[in-house]
Scaffold this motif. Structure first.
Motif, mmCIF file in Angstrom:
data_model
loop_
_atom_site.group_PDB
_atom_site.id
_atom_site.type_symbol
_atom_site.label_atom_id
_atom_site.label_comp_id
_atom_site.label_asym_id
_atom_site.label_seq_id
_atom_site.Cartn_x
_atom_site.Cartn_y
_atom_site.Cartn_z
ATOM 1 N N TYR A 1 0.840 -1.199 0.000
ATOM 2 C CA TYR A 1 0.000 0.000 0.000
ATOM 3 C C TYR A 1 0.878 1.254 0.000
ATOM 4 O O TYR A 1 0.641 2.208 -0.747
ATOM 5 N N THR A 2 1.921 1.218 0.851
ATOM 6 C CA THR A 2 2.822 2.376 0.954
ATOM 7 C C THR A 2 3.588 2.577 -0.345
ATOM 8 O O THR A 2 3.797 3.706 -0.803
ATOM 9 N N MET B 1 -15.431 8.790 10.032
ATOM 10 C CA MET B 1 -14.387 8.435 9.061
ATOM 11 C C MET B 1 -14.965 7.513 7.997
ATOM 12 O O MET B 1 -14.756 7.713 6.797
ATOM 13 N N SER C 1 7.200 4.071 8.777
ATOM 14 C CA SER C 1 7.093 4.520 7.400
ATOM 15 C C SER C 1 5.893 3.954 6.650
ATOM 16 O O SER C 1 5.674 4.273 5.497
ATOM 17 N N LEU C 2 5.112 3.110 7.320
ATOM 18 C CA LEU C 2 4.006 2.489 6.581
ATOM 19 C C LEU C 2 2.776 3.378 6.613
ATOM 20 O O LEU C 2 2.355 3.855 7.658
ATOM 21 N N ALA C 3 2.195 3.580 5.435
ATOM 22 C CA ALA C 3 1.199 4.627 5.244
ATOM 23 C C ALA C 3 -0.213 4.404 5.757
ATOM 24 O O ALA C 3 -0.803 5.331 6.305
ATOM 25 N N PRO C 4 -0.808 3.227 5.547
ATOM 26 C CA PRO C 4 -2.251 3.174 5.750
ATOM 27 C C PRO C 4 -2.714 3.569 7.154
ATOM 28 O O PRO C 4 -3.641 4.378 7.296
ATOM 29 N N LEU C 5 -2.055 3.028 8.187
ATOM 30 C CA LEU C 5 -2.533 3.338 9.527
ATOM 31 C C LEU C 5 -2.159 4.753 9.959
ATOM 32 O O LEU C 5 -2.839 5.367 10.784
ATOM 33 N N GLU D 1 -2.279 7.349 7.974
ATOM 34 C CA GLU D 1 -3.346 8.185 7.437
ATOM 35 C C GLU D 1 -4.602 8.100 8.291
ATOM 36 O O GLU D 1 -5.251 9.116 8.576
ATOM 37 N N ILE D 2 -4.939 6.899 8.704
ATOM 38 C CA ILE D 2 -6.139 6.716 9.516
ATOM 39 C C ILE D 2 -6.002 7.419 10.858
ATOM 40 O O ILE D 2 -6.919 8.095 11.328
#
Lengths: 317, 202
Positions: free
Chosen positions: A231-232, A313, B62-66, B68-69
């Motif tokens: 995902y990243t 959300m 560095s991991l995005a999904p969490l 952002e949440i």
């Protein structure tokens, strides 16, 4: 400590402890033992049990191990074999909390008992690392590797030194050297994932993560980690693949992992926003809705004060 | 030229440092919260009150999904209270690593996009050893100069609103209060744990 009881109270306490521990999960056992230690019931028997559990479960409880392990060594309770295992364990723990005095005390005894040992050499190297003497540690490890070129733990120390020095390329090279010999070591692959991820080298991280998943495909944490990396990394193909791995993580945990559900939700949302850029548009709305619902359900059960935030959300998707 | 003077409340500074001390072998990050910051005009500095801090994650940042949440939920929660995310804090994994690295910059940029004049705090690992004995502020201020984050030169741009903050932290560390602080990552593992840490300053 006598194995047969001398007094009824002594026997009944030991029986009670064993009985209690058998009934609880491993995590609860650890909490129970830690509470015993910290509340002043630090008998040698309890400390011995605790250190054993920490060794077996490979946990990092350095503060307690250093403090109470030192006491245990002095108590005279330990048999010959366990004595040296505990010395090694206490050294590593003491170095971790920068209690160099305890570490050196135990290390001196080990060096005296096992003067030629490469295993003790590793501990000498770790003592150098703990005091920031990177160059000396490296030299020592290289010397030991001349004696035993394929000694796994020493090869791993080389990688650890590089990582501690802030040299990711050196750490990666050292780990790759290690994996050439020990290619089934999942921990090493996992360490590479860490280094690649923190340096934003997502393609490499994903490759190594695949090795970890192959070794343990039933472990949802690996699928989840892989999904987050993809995902990243981003891009339509990665997002679609990530969606599958998030779904697997959710499935493996029967919808019980909040992290997996959030990941699935975020990913389904991202894939949906790719709509119209493909010949065959996919629609992740069902997964989006299901994961959102399950999240709200879990929050209602365990964190009702934050249901409103989560609902907001989810509705904005 | 006008500049922003960031003032950390005891709650904000203490929560940041408790989070750092809970995970001594890991990188940690989080956000700073306060009222919207006015843009400096003219010569006078503008004061920005950092009233609270929310710890986000520990370990792999560095991991995005969490991330952002977490940012979405924290923004949403504080918006209802008339507050916004006005800064980012980050502690590197290694002692002596004073880099405001790429991962930190990305998140700080994201916050800056929603809040011009937001800042970033990088934990000064050299100061951690003395937190309980002869403490000094253990964070360095970074602000945006054009597209880049740069370290604030003068000491004027970052202050603690209460002089007792440092000794409060020392006391808390002495009673192991850092073990009780909860970040968003921990909340994900156990929903009953609250990233707002409402009682941590009691």
């Amino acid at each position: 400590d006598s194995s047969g009881s001398s007094t009824p109270t002594h026997t009944s306490k030991r029986t009670k402890d064993t009985h209690i521990m058998a009934l609880r999960s491993k995590v609860e056992n650890m909490h129970y033992l830690e509470d015993q230690l910290v509340s002043g019931h630090s008998s040698s028997a309890t400390i011995q049990k605790y250190l054993r559990e920490v060794r077996e479960q490979k946990l990092r409880r350095s503060e307690l191990v250093a403090k109470y392990g030192d006491k245990l060594i002095d108590s005279g309770r330990l048999g010959a074999e366990e004595m040296w295992l505990v010395h090694e364990q206490v050294i590593i723990a003491a170095l971790d909390v920068q209690d160099i005095a305890i570490a050196k005390k135990c290390l001196t005894k080990l060096m005296k008992k096992f003067p030629e040992s490469v295993r003790v050499g590793r501990l000498r190297g770790m003592a150098l690392e703990a005091t920031g003497n990177w160059a000396e540690a490296k030299t020592l490890y290289e010397g030991l590797l001349e004696q035993m070129p394929t000694n796994g733990p020493i090869l791993k120390r080389k990688a650890a030194v590089e990582r501690s020095m802030g040299n990711p390329k050196g750490a990666i090279d050292a780990l790759n050297d290690y994996l050439t010999v020990f290619m089934a070591d999942t921990d090493a692959w996992s360490e590479l994932v860490d280094i690649y991820t923190e340096n934003e080298l997502y393609a490499n991280a994903a490759f190594c993560m695949e090795e970890v998943i192959t070794a343990a495909p039933h472990n949802y944490l690996h699928h989840l980690r892989y999904a987050e990396i993809l995902y990243t990394w981003g891009g339509p193909d990665n997002l679609r693949t990530a969606r599958k791995y998030f779904a697997t993580a959710v499935e493996l945990t029967s919808g019980g992992s909040v992290r997996a559900l959030y990941g699935l939700w975020a990913c389904a949302k991202a894939v949906n926003s790719l709509k119209g850029t493909q010949k065959q548009p996919e629609d992740e709305s069902e997964l989006l809705e299901l994961s959102g619902k399950q999240l709200i359900q879990l929050y209602k059960q365990k964190c009702p004060e934050k249901v409103a935030i989560v609902q907001k959300m989810v509705q904005a998707a | 030229m006008g500049y922003v003077e960031y003032e950390l409340s005891p709650s904000a500074y203490v929560k940041v440092m408790l989070h750092v001390m809970k995970y001594p072998s890991l990188a940690v990050n989080g956000v700073l919260v306060g009222p919207k910051i006015a843009t400096p005009s003219g010569e006078e500095p503008v004061k920005a009150s950092v009233v609270d801090a929310v710890p986000l994650f520990h370990g792999q940042l560095s991991l995005a999904p969490l991330t952002e949440i977490a940012l979405t939920q924290v923004e949403s929660y504080f918006a209802e209270k008339g507050l916004c995310i006005i800064g980012y804090y980050h502690a590197n994994e290694r002692l002596g690593d004073a880099d405001f690295g790429s991962v930190a910059r990305k998140i700080a940029d994201r916050i800056f996009a929603n809040c011009p004049n937001s800042c970033a705090l990088l934990v000064d690992t050299d100061k951690l050893e003395k937190l309980m004995t002869t403490p000094t502020i253990a964070v360095k201020l970074f602000t945006r100069a054009g597209p880049k984050w740069r370290s604030a030169e003068s000491g004027d741009e970052l202050k603690l609103s209460a002089p007792s903050t440092l000794s409060i932290l020392a006391d808390y560390l002495g009673e192991n209060r850092h073990k009780r602080i909860c970040d968003f990552g921990e909340h994900l593992e156990d929903l009953t744990r609250d990233w707002l840490n409402p009682n941590i300053m009691d």
